[in-house]
Enzyme design. Structure first.
Site, PDB file in Angstrom:
ATOM      1  N   HIS A   1      28.484  64.128 -23.804  1.00  0.00           N
ATOM      2  CA  HIS A   1      28.221  63.414 -22.545  1.00  0.00           C
ATOM      3  C   HIS A   1      27.043  64.027 -21.778  1.00  0.00           C
ATOM      4  CE1 HIS A   1      29.626  60.045 -20.365  1.00  0.00           C
ATOM      5  NE2 HIS A   1      30.470  60.619 -19.530  1.00  0.00           N
TER       6      HIS A   1
ATOM      7  N   ASN B   1      29.169  55.234 -17.373  1.00  0.00           N
ATOM      8  CA  ASN B   1      29.603  55.362 -15.976  1.00  0.00           C
ATOM      9  C   ASN B   1      28.525  55.874 -15.032  1.00  0.00           C
ATOM     10  OD1 ASN B   1      32.178  54.370 -16.403  1.00  0.00           O
ATOM     11  ND2 ASN B   1      33.011  56.378 -16.916  1.00  0.00           N
TER      12      ASN B   1
ATOM     13  N   ASN C   1      30.343  60.029 -12.996  1.00  0.00           N
ATOM     14  CA  ASN C   1      30.592  58.745 -12.333  1.00  0.00           C
ATOM     15  C   ASN C   1      30.122  58.712 -10.878  1.00  0.00           C
ATOM     16  OD1 ASN C   1      32.573  60.446 -11.396  1.00  0.00           O
ATOM     17  ND2 ASN C   1      34.241  58.984 -11.598  1.00  0.00           N
TER      18      ASN C   1
ATOM     19  N   PHE D   1      29.864  64.817 -10.626  1.00  0.00           N
ATOM     20  CA  PHE D   1      30.362  64.367 -11.919  1.00  0.00           C
ATOM     21  C   PHE D   1      29.658  63.074 -12.292  1.00  0.00           C
ATOM     22  CE2 PHE D   1      33.543  67.568 -11.245  1.00  0.00           C
ATOM     23  CZ  PHE D   1      33.740  68.035 -12.544  1.00  0.00           C
TER      24      PHE D   1
ATOM     25  N   TYR E   1      31.512  71.615 -19.758  1.00  0.00           N
ATOM     26  CA  TYR E   1      30.923  70.347 -20.202  1.00  0.00           C
ATOM     27  C   TYR E   1      29.528  70.509 -20.795  1.00  0.00           C
ATOM     28  CZ  TYR E   1      34.664  68.277 -17.436  1.00  0.00           C
ATOM     29  OH  TYR E   1      35.886  67.927 -16.931  1.00  0.00           O
TER      30      TYR E   1
END
EC number: 3.1.1.29
Length: 193
Positions: free
Chosen positions: A22, A115, A70, A68, A17
């Site tokens: 993001h 989120n 969220n 993560f 990631y």
């Protein structure tokens, strides 16, 4: 002078990631930490990586949640509660679909579809009054393509634009901490790539 005591950069953990849109908040935090020669180190009790910097005599904590996205609020609440940091003393940097690459803007409070921000609001007792640094990543056009877009890597041109906005955001964060939000906003919001 803004009374910011905690700066948070949002992203998802792991090398898969690291270079995705993001993680623009993490990119900002890493740039800020590098500017102040303050390497982020794992801190399990805060569910993330932390560092300390001093700007204009102010002691400021940096936090990259390694949960993560969220679940970002878990890390923010743990550190804020430990150091008795109020929501109004927190700046959260994150990716923003509604701004194009190369644009970054400060915003105080309000709602968000992001989120990580929503989880922070929930974990901070539904207090939305923290400062946000919204880093533009652009919108893919249709909501069905959002997940793939935010979890995808930007093109070379987009990456250059995002990095330019982050560089300016780091400079403006210094203005924010040494002077005030209005001056930082005026400069950051007029930045052109």
């Amino acid at each position: 002078m803004a009374d910011i005591r905690l700066i948070v950069g949002l992203g998802n953990p792991g090398p898969e990631y690291e270079n995705t849109r993001h993680n623009a908040g993490e990119w900002f935090l890493n740039q800020l930490a590098d500017t102040y020669n303050a390497p982020l180190k794992p801190e399990t009790k805060f569910f993330g990586k932390t560092a300390r910097i001093t700007i204009d005599g102010k002691d400021i904590r940096l936090l990259y949640p390694t949960t993560f996205m969220n679940k970002s609020g878990q890390a923010v609440a743990a550190l804020a509660n430990f150091y008795r940091i109020e929501p109004e003393q927190i700046l959260v940097a994150f990716d923003e679909l509604d701004l194009p690459p190369g644009v970054a803007k400060y915003k105080v409070g309000g709602s968000s579809s992001q989120n990580g921000v929503r989880d922070i609001v929930a974990r901070m007792g539904n207090n939305k009054n923290f400062l946000r640094l919204r880093i533009g990543i652009g919108h893919p056009g249709h909501k069905s393509r959002v997940t793939g877009h935010v979890l995808g890597k930007p093109s070379a041109e987009e990456k250059t634009a995002i990095e330019s906005a982050i560089d300016e955001a780091v400079r403006c964060t210094e203005i924010l901490l040494k002077e005030d939000l209005k001056q930082a906003q005026n400069r950051l919001h007029s930045h052109k790539v």
